[in-house]
Design an enzyme around this catalytic site. Sequence first.
Site, short mmCIF file in Angstrom:
data_model
loop_
_atom_site.label_atom_id
_atom_site.label_comp_id
_atom_site.label_asym_id
_atom_site.label_seq_id
_atom_site.Cartn_x
_atom_site.Cartn_y
_atom_site.Cartn_z
N HIS A 45 0.82 -1.22 0.00
CA HIS A 45 0.00 0.00 0.00
C HIS A 45 0.85 1.27 0.00
O HIS A 45 0.33 2.37 -0.22
CB HIS A 45 -1.03 -0.02 1.15
CG HIS A 45 -0.54 0.48 2.46
ND1 HIS A 45 -0.19 -0.36 3.51
CD2 HIS A 45 -0.35 1.74 2.92
CE1 HIS A 45 0.19 0.38 4.54
NE2 HIS A 45 0.11 1.65 4.20
N ASP A 94 -0.18 -7.45 1.97
CA ASP A 94 0.35 -6.09 1.86
C ASP A 94 1.88 -6.10 1.89
O ASP A 94 2.49 -5.71 2.89
CB ASP A 94 -0.23 -5.25 3.01
CG ASP A 94 0.03 -3.77 2.84
OD1 ASP A 94 0.45 -3.35 1.75
OD2 ASP A 94 -0.20 -3.03 3.83
N GLY A 190 2.96 6.45 8.58
CA GLY A 190 4.35 6.81 8.29
C GLY A 190 5.32 5.72 8.69
O GLY A 190 6.47 5.72 8.27
N SER A 192 4.32 2.55 8.15
CA SER A 192 3.93 1.50 7.21
C SER A 192 5.10 1.02 6.37
O SER A 192 5.90 1.84 5.90
CB SER A 192 2.85 2.01 6.26
OG SER A 192 1.62 2.05 6.92
C1 4AZ Z 1 -1.43 3.91 8.70
O1 4AZ Z 1 -2.37 4.70 8.54
C2 4AZ Z 1 -1.41 3.07 9.92
N1 4AZ Z 1 -1.65 1.29 14.60
C3 4AZ Z 1 -0.31 2.27 10.18
C4 4AZ Z 1 -0.29 1.48 11.32
C5 4AZ Z 1 -1.35 1.48 12.19
C6 4AZ Z 1 -2.45 2.27 11.94
C7 4AZ Z 1 -2.49 3.07 10.80
C8 4AZ Z 1 -1.31 0.61 13.41
O2 4AZ Z 1 -0.54 3.82 7.87
#
Ligand code: 4AZ
Length: 236
Positions: A45, A94, A190, A192
């Site tokens: 993603h 993902d 951020g 991710s």
């Molecule tokens: C995001 O929006 C996101 N708490 C990444 C990790 C988590 C939540 C949102 C996990 O990229």
Amino acid sequence: IYGGAKTTAGKHPWVASLQIKTAKGSKHQCGGVLIEACWVLTAAHCITQPAGYLEVVLGKQNLEKRENQEQIFDVEKIIVHNKYREKNHVPHNDIALLKLKPVGGHCAVETKYVKTACLPNSSLPDGTDCFIAGWGVTETGEASSQLLDASVRLISQRKCNEPRAHNHKLDESMFCAGNLRRPGVDSCQGDSGGPLTCVVNGFYYVYGLVSWGDDCGLRNKPGVYTQVNGANNPGT
Ligand code: 4AZ
């Protein structure tokens, strides 16, 4: 990272910053993890641009300044999991690979600040203590310019799919980690694509990639990670 601390330089030398090239310079978009000199794992993603707009920066600590230990690469090729799908805002499978473009005949050069993480062949028991690291949003509501890390525990699929947690949204390509007793420790936007690593026999293995969650740091809503080991995937 919620509930994290600034890392000491070289503690997580496989952590990469995936950046988007803009007219004003490059901007951190996601984390990643170096697994071979020319290969970085990230979340599918995170791939919102063609390879030509992406840059991978290794060996970084502070995103705000140029650092002597950093190594910067263009992306030669992107390989997204063939079953990556977003369904009801939940990303499945993902995971993506980025092939770095060599500079002067080589990609990442191993230093104190740049090293590869190991790939796992098997799973670990629930309750195992692991690390998450990234430059994502913190409990202040803002992204961190410094690389932060935190300790989280692996949570069973059964517990994480309970109605009060993620209510059967998890499939076998995902797992949860957090601390149901100390809910404030979590990954966030951020982070991710960055790694969840666990230490086995003194080596760091990348078991997960930060993927999704229901907000960040909430009680009963642990972060969800892409399962990196192929234990649930069809064999070749
Ligand atoms: C995001 O929006 C996101 N708490 C990444 C990790 C988590 C939540 C949102 C996990 O990229």
